[in-house]
Design a protein around this motif. Structure first.
Motif, PDB file in Angstrom:
ATOM      1  N   PHE A 120      39.936  50.180  37.605  1.00 53.23           N
ATOM      2  CA  PHE A 120      39.347  49.891  36.314  1.00 53.23           C
ATOM      3  C   PHE A 120      39.390  51.130  35.460  1.00 53.23           C
ATOM      4  O   PHE A 120      39.091  52.367  35.863  1.00 53.23           O
ATOM      5  CB  PHE A 120      37.780  49.558  36.457  1.00 53.23           C
ATOM      6  N   ALA A 121      40.195  51.017  34.330  1.00 50.80           N
ATOM      7  CA  ALA A 121      39.929  52.163  33.508  1.00 50.80           C
ATOM      8  C   ALA A 121      38.519  52.334  32.815  1.00 50.80           C
ATOM      9  O   ALA A 121      38.300  53.632  32.638  1.00 50.80           O
ATOM     10  CB  ALA A 121      40.812  51.836  32.094  1.00 50.80           C
ATOM     11  N   THR A 122      37.824  51.613  32.558  1.00 52.19           N
ATOM     12  CA  THR A 122      36.406  51.963  32.524  1.00 52.19           C
ATOM     13  C   THR A 122      35.441  52.399  33.354  1.00 52.19           C
ATOM     14  O   THR A 122      34.615  53.181  33.192  1.00 52.19           O
ATOM     15  CB  THR A 122      35.587  50.509  32.036  1.00 52.19           C
ATOM     16  N   ARG A 123      35.948  52.336  34.737  1.00 54.44           N
ATOM     17  CA  ARG A 123      35.144  53.092  35.977  1.00 54.44           C
ATOM     18  C   ARG A 123      33.846  52.311  36.056  1.00 54.44           C
ATOM     19  O   ARG A 123      33.311  52.754  36.940  1.00 54.44           O
ATOM     20  CB  ARG A 123      34.795  54.415  35.806  1.00 54.44           C
ATOM     21  N   GLN A 124      33.638  51.223  35.433  1.00 53.69           N
ATOM     22  CA  GLN A 124      32.378  50.451  35.612  1.00 53.69           C
ATOM     23  C   GLN A 124      31.996  50.068  36.768  1.00 53.69           C
ATOM     24  O   GLN A 124      30.894  50.506  37.535  1.00 53.69           O
ATOM     25  CB  GLN A 124      32.107  49.315  34.489  1.00 53.69           C
ATOM     26  N   PRO A 125      32.994  49.597  37.662  1.00 54.67           N
ATOM     27  CA  PRO A 125      32.469  48.939  39.201  1.00 54.67           C
ATOM     28  C   PRO A 125      32.886  49.990  40.279  1.00 54.67           C
ATOM     29  O   PRO A 125      32.984  49.589  41.306  1.00 54.67           O
ATOM     30  CB  PRO A 125      33.329  47.608  39.024  1.00 54.67           C
ATOM     31  N   ASP A 126      33.233  51.225  39.746  1.00 59.22           N
ATOM     32  CA  ASP A 126      33.662  51.999  40.873  1.00 59.22           C
ATOM     33  C   ASP A 126      32.628  52.227  41.936  1.00 59.22           C
ATOM     34  O   ASP A 126      31.465  52.373  41.854  1.00 59.22           O
ATOM     35  CB  ASP A 126      34.064  53.450  40.090  1.00 59.22           C
ATOM     36  N   GLN A 130      39.714  48.610  47.358  1.00 61.36           N
ATOM     37  CA  GLN A 130      40.791  49.242  47.549  1.00 61.36           C
ATOM     38  C   GLN A 130      40.990  50.435  46.700  1.00 61.36           C
ATOM     39  O   GLN A 130      42.148  51.121  46.727  1.00 61.36           O
ATOM     40  CB  GLN A 130      42.080  48.247  47.305  1.00 61.36           C
ATOM     41  N   GLN A 131      39.908  50.949  46.242  1.00 57.26           N
ATOM     42  CA  GLN A 131      40.078  52.244  45.520  1.00 57.26           C
ATOM     43  C   GLN A 131      40.025  53.440  46.342  1.00 57.26           C
ATOM     44  O   GLN A 131      39.057  53.529  47.214  1.00 57.26           O
ATOM     45  CB  GLN A 131      39.035  52.238  44.471  1.00 57.26           C
ATOM     46  N   ILE A 132      40.961  54.416  46.220  1.00 59.65           N
ATOM     47  CA  ILE A 132      40.572  55.811  47.037  1.00 59.65           C
ATOM     48  C   ILE A 132      40.059  56.515  46.064  1.00 59.65           C
ATOM     49  O   ILE A 132      40.158  57.084  44.738  1.00 59.65           O
ATOM     50  CB  ILE A 132      41.979  56.468  47.446  1.00 59.65           C
ATOM     51  N   ASP A 189      41.389  45.876  34.616  1.00 65.01           N
ATOM     52  CA  ASP A 189      40.642  45.464  33.400  1.00 65.01           C
ATOM     53  C   ASP A 189      41.490  45.437  31.950  1.00 65.01           C
ATOM     54  O   ASP A 189      41.436  44.630  31.172  1.00 65.01           O
ATOM     55  CB  ASP A 189      39.225  46.259  32.991  1.00 65.01           C
ATOM     56  N   VAL A 190      42.414  46.556  31.953  1.00 67.84           N
ATOM     57  CA  VAL A 190      43.236  46.710  30.925  1.00 67.84           C
ATOM     58  C   VAL A 190      44.113  45.623  30.779  1.00 67.84           C
ATOM     59  O   VAL A 190      44.581  45.029  29.566  1.00 67.84           O
ATOM     60  CB  VAL A 190      43.858  47.844  30.761  1.00 67.84           C
TER      61      VAL A 190
END
Length: 646
Positions: A120-126, A130-132, A189-190
């Motif tokens: 996510f570009a917003t990083r809201q759900p970081d 699968q995100q490193i 998201d984008v």
């Protein structure tokens, strides 16, 4: 200016559907479709856009992200880089799977458009699935790994960025000198955000692939060099095929009596029995080309990257006064080997050189040496294609292994087959049609094929050897079939590479696109096993053997695999081959099938074709307890001192 409110993914799809190229005045659609494996990172963005309105794009389903990207590479390569498929995956492992394919495309200068989802570009759900997470830099994701293997890389963090990202992507994809993998990372998201896109961004766009002409100064310097030389040799690279310059190459060669040798990418630009075609050159070269290469006082490289295999690690061209004339659209390649640089289109350059050199009456001074070299090679070809196992006294081409007879006895007892690899290749070369395409990439087969395969038709030899990517073969064959559905396509693949990746064999069944897999099973990574043995080592970790409980090493019996059963489970027609009669039946019957086929051939290890007066620079241990490795190191030093340094 009018605007259209679309999501980023919807605008991307419309843009891709409206891209065309123009070559020699002819316009064609550039992007045929998209291969997709949907996950949470792209299914509701790009997936939604394709489901809603894909236009004329064909959406195909992949089984493995690397596999589907190999399909796209095979498709683009067989279309001479003038038509492509894009590939989309989710973020994370799906994207990471495509990194190998990106490297394969960039190494071979093949256009490949990759559209991986991103975090996510917003990083809201970081951290999203699968995100490193990199604690030192939260902007990094899996997709940053594409940077080192892409010719262009971008991340679309705002809807407005899509437009410049797409234009630059097309700039690189349609550049014959700089093309390769292009990666547009798409935060999920984008992808779903909307924007008022100007209509001119979505309009039909034509990208001209121009034929860059050589300058007068380039031609003048090239002519002066040629006229000083007596025994020039042309190296026909992949650029001859991509420039569609085969006829101009033949005219140039005929007019001045100059023989030409082939690289892996250049092979089948001209058929093998053409009188001036002396075959593959270098480490995997044949007898005739390598004989002439050592005598050449001028090497005219046309569309070649001068890889270490082509030049035999800069050793094969041994004439004390040899010089290089490099005709290449890429300035990077025309500068290699300190050659005279003609940075221009191959077709244009060969036409102009022929016209300018003809009035001088220039003729190469090979006399009858070309015909003699070809005759020697024809006799050698007849010999290697007829090699049969003859029992205890049999000496294979690769004969440095002390326990060869033991290996043969064990293998024959297990498989009931004593077929040699060179014999099987001879039968294949005899049996396949003039229009049939063979596909390969890794192991010992590319070397054997460049040395011995006789191309009977144009553009029938499809080898990926810039990256030598294990797993390319089966998957890219489907790309070749999609590019030319009227042709029979044969994958020539070893057991090691087949097990590495063959997922899109299922896709060929799904799409009703028949390919034929000819599988050489010697229960060994044979190419590297030979490399070990040839440099003084024992077999270590390259034969496929059970672990021996007594020695605790992988030196037990061979591990048998029923590849025919594997392919049959996918719905393929399969054959098990242990002798010549079964092979000939399988090849004839496979031609009659309408579904994909797999021919499982048990091949005696160490029966591939050996090199012809070549050398390849590999790292040999400078210090060793074994006399054989010490001798190999001394031999390497000798050859390094004979080779050109840069």
């Amino acid at each position: 200016m009018k605007t259209i409110k679309l999501t980023v993914a919807q605008a991307l799809v419309k843009f891709l559907d409206n891209q065309y190229i123009e070559v020699d005045g002819k316009q064609t659609k550039f992007i045929e479709g998209i291969f997709a494996i949907f996950g949470h990172g792209n299914v509701l963005g790009l997936g939604q856009a394709l489901e809603q309105d894909k236009g004329d794009l064909i959406v195909r389903q992949g089984r493995n992200e690397q596999g589907m990207a190999h399909i796209a590479i095979g498709f683009a390569k067989q279309n001479m880089r003038q038509k492509i498929y894009a590939c989309t995956s989710s973020v994370g492992p799906g994207a990471a799977n495509m990194i190998t394919a990106a490297a394969t495309a960039s190494a071979n200068r093949i256009p490949l458009l990759l559209l991986p989802g991103d975090v996510f570009a917003t990083r809201q759900p970081d951290p999203v699935l699968q995100q490193i997470e990199q604690s030192h830099n939260l902007s990094i994701s899996t997709n940053d790994a594409f940077k080192v293997v892409s010719k262009y890389w971008d991340r679309v963090n705002r809807p407005e960025q899509l437009m410049t990202a797409c234009i630059n992507a097309m700039r690189v994809l349609t550049d014959p000198a700089e093309t390769g993998a292009v990666t547009l990372a798409l935060p999920q998201d984008v992808q779903s955000e909307s924007y008022d896109f100007p209509d001119y961004f979505l309009a039909k766009r034509v990208h001209r692939i121009e034929r860059t002409p050589p300058t007068d100064a380039m031609l003048r310097q090239a002519l002066q060099l040629i006229q000083r030389k007596k025994k020039p040799l042309i190296v026909c690279g992949g650029g001859v095929r991509y420039s569609q310059a085969a006829e101009q190459l033949k005219t140039f060669a005929e007019t001045f009596g100059i023989p030409f040798a082939e690289t892996q990418a250049g092979k089948s630009a001209v058929v093998s029995d053409y009188p001036l075609n002396v075959g593959g050159v270098g480490e995997t070269g044949c007898l005739s080309a390598n004989l002439l290469a050592k005598q050449a006082d001028l090497v005219i490289g046309v569309g070649t990257r001068y890889t270490d295999f082509t030049t035999s690690s800069k050793w094969i061209f041994q004439h004390p006064e040899v010089e290089f004339l490099n005709i290449n659209i890429a300035r990077f390649d025309s500068y290699k080997l300190d050659g005279v640089q003609v940075t221009a289109d191959a077709k244009e350059t060969l036409q102009k050189l022929t016209a300018l050199l003809s009035p001088t009456g220039y003729q190469a001074q090979w006399d009858n040496e070309i015909a003699q070299a070809k005759q020697q090679f024809a006799q050698e070809l007849k010999r290697i294609y007829s090699v049969e196992y003859s029992g205890k006294d049999f000496i294979p081409e690769i004969n440095d292994c002390l326990d060869t007879d033991k290996v043969f006895t064990e293998f024959i007892k297990l498989t009931n087959s004593c077929l040699t690899q060179s014999k099987v290749l001879g039968i294949l070369n005899e049996t396949l049609g003039a229009d049939d395409v063979i596909v390969g990439a890794s192991g010992s087969l590319p070397g054997d094929l460049q040395r011995a395969w006789q191309s009977k038709g144009i553009n029938t030899y499809h080898l990926e050897y810039g990256y030598s990517c294990m797993g390319y073969e089966v998957n890219a064959s489907l790309g070749v079939k999609l590019a030319e559905p009227h042709r029979e396509v044969y994958t020539l693949v070893g057991d090691g590479s087949y097990m590495m990746l063959h997922s899109e064999l299922v896709t060929s069944v799904q799409e009703h696109k028949k390919i034929n897999v000819v599988l050489f099973d010697n229960m060994t990574n044979g190419c590297i096993n030979n490399l070990q043995i040839g440099h003084g080592m024992d077999t270590f970790g390259t034969e496929f053997r059970f672990r021996n409980e007594q020695t605790r090493q992988l030196d037990g019996g061979f591990v048998p695999v029923d590849f025919a059963m594997n392919a049959a489970s996918y719905g393929c027609k399969t054959y098990k081959v242990t002798n010549e009669q079964e092979l000939r039946f399988a090849l004839e019957d496979a031609k009659k099938q309408t579904i994909s086929t797999l021919i499982d051939i048990k091949i005696l290890p160490k029966t591939m074709i050996h090199g012809y007066g070549s050398w390849w620079h590999v790292g040999v241990a400078e210090v060793s307890e074994k006399p054989s490795i010490q001798a190999s190191y001394e031999n390497a030093v000798k050859h390094i001192n004979e080779a050109r340094r840069y």
